[in-house]
Scaffold this active site. Structure first.
Site, PDB file in Angstrom:
ATOM      1  N   GLY A  46       0.822  -1.200   0.000  1.00 47.40           N
ATOM      2  CA  GLY A  46       0.000   0.000   0.000  1.00 47.40           C
ATOM      3  C   GLY A  46       0.855   1.249   0.000  1.00 47.40           C
ATOM      4  O   GLY A  46       2.015   1.218   0.437  1.00 47.40           O
ATOM      5  N   GLN A  51       2.675   9.901   1.592  1.00 47.59           N
ATOM      6  CA  GLN A  51       4.044   9.372   1.545  1.00 47.59           C
ATOM      7  C   GLN A  51       4.844   9.874   0.357  1.00 47.59           C
ATOM      8  O   GLN A  51       6.071   9.785   0.354  1.00 47.59           O
ATOM      9  CB  GLN A  51       4.017   7.838   1.522  1.00 47.59           C
ATOM     10  CG  GLN A  51       3.504   7.215   2.811  1.00 47.59           C
ATOM     11  CD  GLN A  51       3.402   5.712   2.679  1.00 47.59           C
ATOM     12  OE1 GLN A  51       2.400   5.208   2.190  1.00 47.59           O
ATOM     13  NE2 GLN A  51       4.445   5.003   3.073  1.00 47.59           N
ATOM     14  N   CYS A  92       6.245  -0.435   6.800  1.00 50.64           N
ATOM     15  CA  CYS A  92       5.824   0.749   6.045  1.00 50.64           C
ATOM     16  C   CYS A  92       6.972   1.174   5.133  1.00 50.64           C
ATOM     17  O   CYS A  92       8.131   1.174   5.552  1.00 50.64           O
ATOM     18  CB  CYS A  92       5.484   1.871   7.017  1.00 50.64           C
ATOM     19  SG  CYS A  92       5.023   3.417   6.234  1.00 50.64           S
ATOM     20  N   LEU A  93       6.640   1.555   3.905  1.00 48.19           N
ATOM     21  CA  LEU A  93       7.684   1.983   2.963  1.00 48.19           C
ATOM     22  C   LEU A  93       8.386   3.252   3.457  1.00 48.19           C
ATOM     23  O   LEU A  93       9.517   3.521   3.052  1.00 48.19           O
ATOM     24  CB  LEU A  93       7.075   2.233   1.576  1.00 48.19           C
ATOM     25  CG  LEU A  93       6.546   0.985   0.852  1.00 48.19           C
ATOM     26  CD1 LEU A  93       5.890   1.382  -0.466  1.00 48.19           C
ATOM     27  CD2 LEU A  93       7.652  -0.037   0.615  1.00 48.19           C
ATOM     28  N   HIS A 134      -3.972   1.254   7.949  1.00 50.25           N
ATOM     29  CA  HIS A 134      -2.605   1.799   7.955  1.00 50.25           C
ATOM     30  C   HIS A 134      -2.518   2.988   6.990  1.00 50.25           C
ATOM     31  O   HIS A 134      -1.983   4.053   7.337  1.00 50.25           O
ATOM     32  CB  HIS A 134      -1.639   0.674   7.554  1.00 50.25           C
ATOM     33  CG  HIS A 134      -0.217   1.090   7.421  1.00 50.25           C
ATOM     34  ND1 HIS A 134       0.779   0.607   8.251  1.00 50.25           N
ATOM     35  CD2 HIS A 134       0.413   1.911   6.547  1.00 50.25           C
ATOM     36  CE1 HIS A 134       1.937   1.137   7.895  1.00 50.25           C
ATOM     37  NE2 HIS A 134       1.742   1.936   6.853  1.00 50.25           N
ATOM     38  N   GLU A 135      -3.054   2.813   5.776  1.00 51.70           N
ATOM     39  CA  GLU A 135      -2.959   3.885   4.764  1.00 51.70           C
ATOM     40  C   GLU A 135      -3.857   5.074   5.127  1.00 51.70           C
ATOM     41  O   GLU A 135      -3.494   6.231   4.888  1.00 51.70           O
ATOM     42  CB  GLU A 135      -3.321   3.359   3.379  1.00 51.70           C
ATOM     43  CG  GLU A 135      -2.480   2.184   2.867  1.00 51.70           C
ATOM     44  CD  GLU A 135      -0.989   2.392   2.986  1.00 51.70           C
ATOM     45  OE1 GLU A 135      -0.518   3.546   2.901  1.00 51.70           O
ATOM     46  OE2 GLU A 135      -0.270   1.386   3.178  1.00 51.70           O
ATOM     47  N   HIS A 138      -2.083   7.280   7.418  1.00 50.14           N
ATOM     48  CA  HIS A 138      -1.142   8.182   6.721  1.00 50.14           C
ATOM     49  C   HIS A 138      -1.851   9.464   6.290  1.00 50.14           C
ATOM     50  O   HIS A 138      -1.298  10.554   6.402  1.00 50.14           O
ATOM     51  CB  HIS A 138      -0.566   7.508   5.472  1.00 50.14           C
ATOM     52  CG  HIS A 138       0.622   6.641   5.714  1.00 50.14           C
ATOM     53  ND1 HIS A 138       1.785   7.093   6.304  1.00 50.14           N
ATOM     54  CD2 HIS A 138       0.856   5.334   5.426  1.00 50.14           C
ATOM     55  CE1 HIS A 138       2.669   6.104   6.375  1.00 50.14           C
ATOM     56  NE2 HIS A 138       2.130   5.019   5.858  1.00 50.14           N
TER      57      HIS A 138
HETATM   58 NI    NI Z   1       2.922   3.113   5.572  1.00 49.93          NI
END
Ligand code: NI
Length: 172
Positions: A46, A51, A92-93, A134-135, A138
């Site tokens: 995701g 981000q 997480c990226l 999670h997204e 963000h």
């Molecule tokens: Ni993330």
């Protein structure tokens, strides 16, 4: 299409609260295509617009094994969530090299638009449910490390700041 730069924790831009997408147009479709390319390249499940330093309510996901089921979520609204809570290990990226346990609703239903402006509903369980939450965090300016203990969060912050400084020095 283009690969986008993914912000790394604790970049303060990750704490910005995203605004609703006002109009689903070519600019948004290009952003969606670039975000999907960036997510697949980074091997993530995701990616939220936050981000990539775009502060609008938009995220992309793909939790399929074959990596061929992209989901585009614009202006998500939670319409239902379960009483049941699950604890799972998340990465997480924007927090490369780390993971941590986070509590999430086991099931969540959202309504949203896709890149063509069609409204649709996602009834998510398991990994997809965790990923959506999670997204969506963000988009509210929240990174999952904020759920971890201060000690663990501090360790992650110190290590990533050190890595960023080294990368900056190497680039100079
Ligand atoms: Ni993330």
């Amino acid at each position: 299409m283009a690969l986008l730069n993914i912000l790394t924790y604790p970049d303060p831009r990750l704490n910005k609260v995203a605004k609703p997408v006002a109009q689903i147009d070519e600019r948004i479709r290009t952003l969606v295509a670039d975000m999907l390319e960036t997510m697949y390249e980074a091997k993530g499940v995701g990616l939220a617009a936050t981000q990539v330093d775009v502060h609008e309510r938009l995220l992309v996901m793909d939790v399929s094994d074959e990596r061929n089921e992209p989901l585009v979520v614009i202006n998500p609204r939670v319409v239902w969530k379960s009483d049941e809570i699950v604890l799972g290990d998340e990465g997480c990226l924007s927090v490369p090299g780390f993971s941590g346990d986070v509590e999430r609703y086991a099931e969540i239903h959202i309504e949203c638009e896709n890149e063509r402006g069609d409204t649709y509903k996602i009834e998510a369980t398991e990994l997809l449910a965790v990923c959506i939450q999670h997204e969506m965090d963000h988009l509210m300016g929240k990174v999952y490390v904020e759920y971890l203990s201060p000690l663990k969060r501090g360790r992650i912050k110190t290590k990533l700041l050190k890595e960023a400084k080294e990368a900056e020095r190497d680039a100079a």
